[in-house]
Design an enzyme around this catalytic site. Structure first.
Site, short mmCIF file in Angstrom:
data_model
loop_
_atom_site.label_atom_id
_atom_site.label_comp_id
_atom_site.label_asym_id
_atom_site.label_seq_id
_atom_site.Cartn_x
_atom_site.Cartn_y
_atom_site.Cartn_z
N PRO A 79 0.83 -1.21 0.00
CA PRO A 79 0.00 0.00 0.00
C PRO A 79 0.86 1.26 0.00
O PRO A 79 1.93 1.29 0.61
CB PRO A 79 -0.80 -0.12 1.30
CG PRO A 79 -0.79 -1.58 1.61
CD PRO A 79 0.51 -2.11 1.12
N CYS A 80 0.37 2.28 -0.70
CA CYS A 80 1.19 3.49 -0.86
C CYS A 80 1.06 4.45 0.31
O CYS A 80 1.90 5.32 0.48
CB CYS A 80 0.83 4.21 -2.15
SG CYS A 80 -0.92 4.69 -2.27
N GLN A 81 0.02 4.32 1.14
CA GLN A 81 -0.18 5.28 2.20
C GLN A 81 1.00 5.40 3.16
O GLN A 81 1.35 6.50 3.60
CB GLN A 81 -1.45 4.95 3.01
CG GLN A 81 -2.74 5.11 2.22
CD GLN A 81 -3.13 3.83 1.51
OE1 GLN A 81 -2.29 2.97 1.28
NE2 GLN A 81 -4.41 3.70 1.17
#
Length: 397
Positions: A79-81
């Site tokens: 995930p990029c968060q």
């Protein structure tokens, strides 16, 4: 069949593509409960419903019934968060692979080090490689150097930002893809097959043309303040139609809203990127002025038709919006098979490529502007430029 270990599996977009190319997912690791329910309902193989930071590499290998070095491919899209931790990398304070503070990229690298697959694929948002903001990509490269030095492997990464539409997906969706082989073999990304000067892009009509235009599915009616405005916008347009530079009425200032505001699909073009968490007026919407059904969302992501998703409307939108188009995964899987694993020849046609249905029907007719929106007609200032819009000025204050 060749085997795959899948991390950050989500609802299975990558896995379905690799399955179409003749791979079997021996073990999948995914934390989200809704995704895990759907994985178990739609495919076989163990699903470890755990936080990647809390599951050991040995546990993953045990679930896959493999030993280190036996996996053919490791796949995943962290995930990029969590990349807000890029400050660690920018300051040179890089976390070790076993650091308990590890971010999602570092956790992927830790499993890669311990599993030592013959090849790996890591996909992510294009921004991971933006010049000046590429701390995440640099973390991957530094981690691979560390892995090679400590284990004697020779992973040499190749990366590229690719658009899924260039390979036949009926959706414009860019992803960063990183591929490497354990023995250092070179990898060449496949050339685009669709687009300008090539075959015509697969369109939303190609993907959805055989589906009912009024599905028997609850929750598809658009709601909210702008619901009655959507039918006044032509296919392939958004709120910009109702500005002084569009063809409708001047209800908004030019570029004063986000791009997906009242965005509608066009039958003769690919879809725009499916959003994971849209607001009530966030598209793309169907040309029949409604939200997209579960099957339509899956078709635009090129999931196999035997995949049927369960859960709330919000869960399904989120799961599909966060997924990788399965056709893009199938294309990359075949390149890994042929180039890095010496296992077969590329197919004449990809299994998940939508059928070309020929010329799309004429666009739907637009409706007149409802009277309740007429008070908005007037002069509206265009966006004044980057950093000077309403939001930026509000933050500055």
């Amino acid at each position: 069949m060749l085997n795959v270990i899948s991390l950050y599996t989500g609802v299975g977009g990558l896995d379905y593509g690799f399955k179409a190319a003749g791979f079997h997912t021996s073990a999948a690791v995914e934390l989200d409960a809704a995704c895990c329910r759907n994985l178990r309902a739609n495919r076989s193989g163990p699903v470890l419903e755990e936080d990647i930071h809390l599951v050991s590499s040995d546990a993953i290998l045990s679930a896959a019934n493999l030993r280190a070095g036996e996996a053919d491919v490791l796949i995943g899209g962290p995930p990029c968060q969590p990349f807000s931790k890029s400050g660690y990398w920018a300051r040179g304070d890089a976390m070790r692979l076993d650091d308990p503070r590890a971010d999602t990229l570092t956790a992927y690298l830790r499993v890669l080090r311990d599993v030592q697959p013959r090849a790996f694929l890591l996909e992510n948002v294009p921004g991971l490689a933006f010049k000046g903001k590429d701390e995440g990509l640099e973390r991957v490269l530094a981690g691979l150097r560390e892995i090679n030095e400590t284990t004697g492997t020779a992973y040499k990464p190749y990366w590229k930002v690719v658009n899924a539409a260039d390979y036949g997906t009926p959706q414009m969706r860019e992803r960063l893809v990183i591929v490497a082989a354990r023995d250092g073999s070179p990898f060449a990304f496949p050339k685009a097959k669709f687009g300008e000067g090539l075959k015509a892009y697969r369109t939303t009509w190609d993907a959805l043309g055989d589906l009912p235009e009024q599905p028997n599915e609850p929750g598809l009616q658009m709601t909210g303040k702008w619901a009655d405005l959507l039918p006044t916008i032509p296919e392939g347009q958004n709120y910009l139609w109702h500005t002084d530079r569009g063809g409708g009425q001047p209800l908004f200032g030019w570029r004063r809203r986000y791009w997906n505001f009242l965005l509608k699909l066009a039958k003769d073009r690919p879809a725009w990127t499916i959003q994971a968490q849209p607001g009530s007026a966030t598209g793309p919407f169907h040309w029949r002025n409604r939200k997209l059904s579960m099957r339509e969302l899956c078709r635009l992501q090129t999931f196999p038709d035997d995949v049927s998703l369960i859960g709330s409307r919000g869960d399904i939108q989120r799961m599909v919006g966060n997924a990788v188009p399965s056709l893009l995964a199938e294309v990359m899987a075949w390149e890994i098979r042929v180039q890095l694993l010496a296992a077969g020849r590329r197919p004449r046609a990809y299994k998940l490529l939508p059928t070309a249905r020929g010329r799309a029907p004429a666009p739907e007719a637009v409706r007149p502007l409802p009277a309740k929106f007429r008070p908005l007609i007037g002069t509206h200032e265009a966006h004044p430029g980057n950093g000077r819009g309403y939001g930026a000025l509000g933050r500055a204050a």
